[in-house]
Design a protein around this motif. Structure first.
Motif, PDB file in Angstrom:
ATOM      1  N   ALA A  48       0.856  -1.189   0.000  1.00 52.73           N
ATOM      2  CA  ALA A  48       0.000   0.000   0.000  1.00 52.73           C
ATOM      3  C   ALA A  48       0.886   1.231   0.000  1.00 52.73           C
ATOM      4  N   SER A  49       0.329   2.333  -0.472  1.00 55.44           N
ATOM      5  CA  SER A  49       1.056   3.594  -0.444  1.00 55.44           C
ATOM      6  C   SER A  49       0.075   4.741  -0.254  1.00 55.44           C
ATOM      7  N   ILE A  50       0.628   5.866   0.155  1.00 55.11           N
ATOM      8  CA  ILE A  50      -0.187   7.059   0.370  1.00 55.11           C
ATOM      9  C   ILE A  50       0.618   8.268  -0.077  1.00 55.11           C
ATOM     10  N   THR A  51      -0.022   9.136  -0.835  1.00 55.78           N
ATOM     11  CA  THR A  51       0.681  10.289  -1.386  1.00 55.78           C
ATOM     12  C   THR A  51       0.756  11.412  -0.354  1.00 55.78           C
ATOM     13  N   ALA A  52       1.477  12.444  -0.710  1.00 55.34           N
ATOM     14  CA  ALA A  52       1.572  13.612   0.157  1.00 55.34           C
ATOM     15  C   ALA A  52       0.195  14.216   0.429  1.00 55.34           C
ATOM     16  N   ALA A  53      -0.676  14.129  -0.549  1.00 56.69           N
ATOM     17  CA  ALA A  53      -2.029  14.678  -0.413  1.00 56.69           C
ATOM     18  C   ALA A  53      -2.941  13.757   0.377  1.00 56.69           C
ATOM     19  N   TYR A  58      -3.741   0.511  -2.983  1.00 54.23           N
ATOM     20  CA  TYR A  58      -3.540  -0.797  -2.382  1.00 54.23           C
ATOM     21  C   TYR A  58      -3.306  -1.870  -3.437  1.00 54.23           C
ATOM     22  N   ALA A  59      -2.530  -2.864  -3.058  1.00 50.34           N
ATOM     23  CA  ALA A  59      -2.413  -4.058  -3.869  1.00 50.34           C
ATOM     24  C   ALA A  59      -3.751  -4.795  -3.818  1.00 50.34           C
ATOM     25  N   ASP A  60      -4.081  -5.473  -4.890  1.00 52.62           N
ATOM     26  CA  ASP A  60      -5.363  -6.184  -4.951  1.00 52.62           C
ATOM     27  C   ASP A  60      -5.500  -7.190  -3.814  1.00 52.62           C
ATOM     28  N   SER A  61      -4.385  -7.777  -3.412  1.00 57.76           N
ATOM     29  CA  SER A  61      -4.428  -8.830  -2.400  1.00 57.76           C
ATOM     30  C   SER A  61      -4.841  -8.322  -1.020  1.00 57.76           C
ATOM     31  N   VAL A  62      -4.746  -7.022  -0.785  1.00 56.08           N
ATOM     32  CA  VAL A  62      -5.079  -6.475   0.538  1.00 56.08           C
ATOM     33  C   VAL A  62      -6.217  -5.468   0.481  1.00 56.08           C
ATOM     34  N   LYS A  63      -6.670  -5.149  -0.692  1.00 54.55           N
ATOM     35  CA  LYS A  63      -7.723  -4.144  -0.843  1.00 54.55           C
ATOM     36  C   LYS A  63      -8.976  -4.581  -0.085  1.00 54.55           C
ATOM     37  N   GLY A  64      -9.525  -3.647   0.681  1.00 49.56           N
ATOM     38  CA  GLY A  64     -10.713  -3.951   1.468  1.00 49.56           C
ATOM     39  C   GLY A  64     -10.407  -4.519   2.843  1.00 49.56           C
ATOM     40  N   ARG A  65      -9.163  -4.900   3.084  1.00 47.94           N
ATOM     41  CA  ARG A  65      -8.768  -5.461   4.377  1.00 47.94           C
ATOM     42  C   ARG A  65      -7.764  -4.577   5.107  1.00 47.94           C
ATOM     43  N   PHE A  66      -6.879  -3.931   4.372  1.00 50.07           N
ATOM     44  CA  PHE A  66      -5.832  -3.086   4.955  1.00 50.07           C
ATOM     45  C   PHE A  66      -6.144  -1.627   4.692  1.00 50.07           C
ATOM     46  N   LEU A  79      -0.400   1.128   9.162  1.00 53.92           N
ATOM     47  CA  LEU A  79      -1.059   0.147   8.317  1.00 53.92           C
ATOM     48  C   LEU A  79      -1.974  -0.679   9.224  1.00 53.92           C
ATOM     49  N   GLN A  80      -3.265  -0.432   9.108  1.00 46.45           N
ATOM     50  CA  GLN A  80      -4.248  -1.212   9.840  1.00 46.45           C
ATOM     51  C   GLN A  80      -4.580  -2.442   9.017  1.00 46.45           C
ATOM     52  N   MET A  81      -4.357  -3.603   9.595  1.00 46.05           N
ATOM     53  CA  MET A  81      -4.556  -4.859   8.875  1.00 46.05           C
ATOM     54  C   MET A  81      -5.674  -5.640   9.555  1.00 46.05           C
ATOM     55  N   ASN A  82      -6.759  -5.809   8.848  1.00 40.35           N
ATOM     56  CA  ASN A  82      -7.906  -6.562   9.349  1.00 40.35           C
ATOM     57  C   ASN A  82      -8.113  -7.818   8.509  1.00 40.35           C
ATOM     58  N   SER A  83      -8.918  -8.727   9.035  1.00 41.89           N
ATOM     59  CA  SER A  83      -9.228  -9.973   8.319  1.00 41.89           C
ATOM     60  C   SER A  83      -7.961 -10.644   7.815  1.00 41.89           C
ATOM     61  N   LEU A  84      -7.000 -10.749   8.689  1.00 45.27           N
ATOM     62  CA  LEU A  84      -5.703 -11.297   8.303  1.00 45.27           C
ATOM     63  C   LEU A  84      -5.812 -12.744   7.833  1.00 45.27           C
ATOM     64  N   LYS A  85      -4.963 -13.084   6.889  1.00 43.15           N
ATOM     65  CA  LYS A  85      -4.906 -14.426   6.323  1.00 43.15           C
ATOM     66  C   LYS A  85      -3.500 -14.989   6.515  1.00 43.15           C
TER      67      LYS A  85
END
Length: 113
Positions: A48-53, A58-66, A79-85
């Protein structure tokens, strides 16, 4: 610039963990901040990444969970990680781009089934 990642540990599948990355540089001045991970025997991959703004991606593998976020006042990336696998098991690294790239030392996340 130094980055210090923390918050890793052992979690059960379906559980949650929150990673933090504190920096000696101004996160508000970073072009992009991100999280990467490297599982045993695999190459490091972008998570995952976040811009200055404040725009996340997110990577597809973590989208909706992280969820990636940052607190500019505290110079901390999260990085909040939910529904971990179990497949989320890896060493997680934070990365900052201030024109030059800097990496944190990594924090181990282990997810048991």
């Amino acid at each position: 610039v130094q980055l210090q990642a923390s918050g890793g540990g052992l979690a059960q599948a379906g559980g949650s963990l929150r990673l933090s990355c504190t920096t000696s540089g101004s996160i508000g001045g970073a072009r992009v901040m991100g999280w990467y991970r490297q599982a045993p025997g695999k190459e490091r991959e972008w998570v995952a990444s976040i811009t200055a703004a404040g725009t996340p991606d997110y990577a597809d593998s973590v989208k909706g969970r992280f969820t990636i976020s940052k607190n500019n006042a505290k110079n901390t990336l999260y990085l909040q990680m939910n529904s971990l696998k179990p497949e989320d098991t890896a060493v997680y690294y934070c990365k900052g781009n201030w024109g030059y790239i800097y990496w944190g030392q990594g924090t181990l996340v282990t997810v048991s089934s």
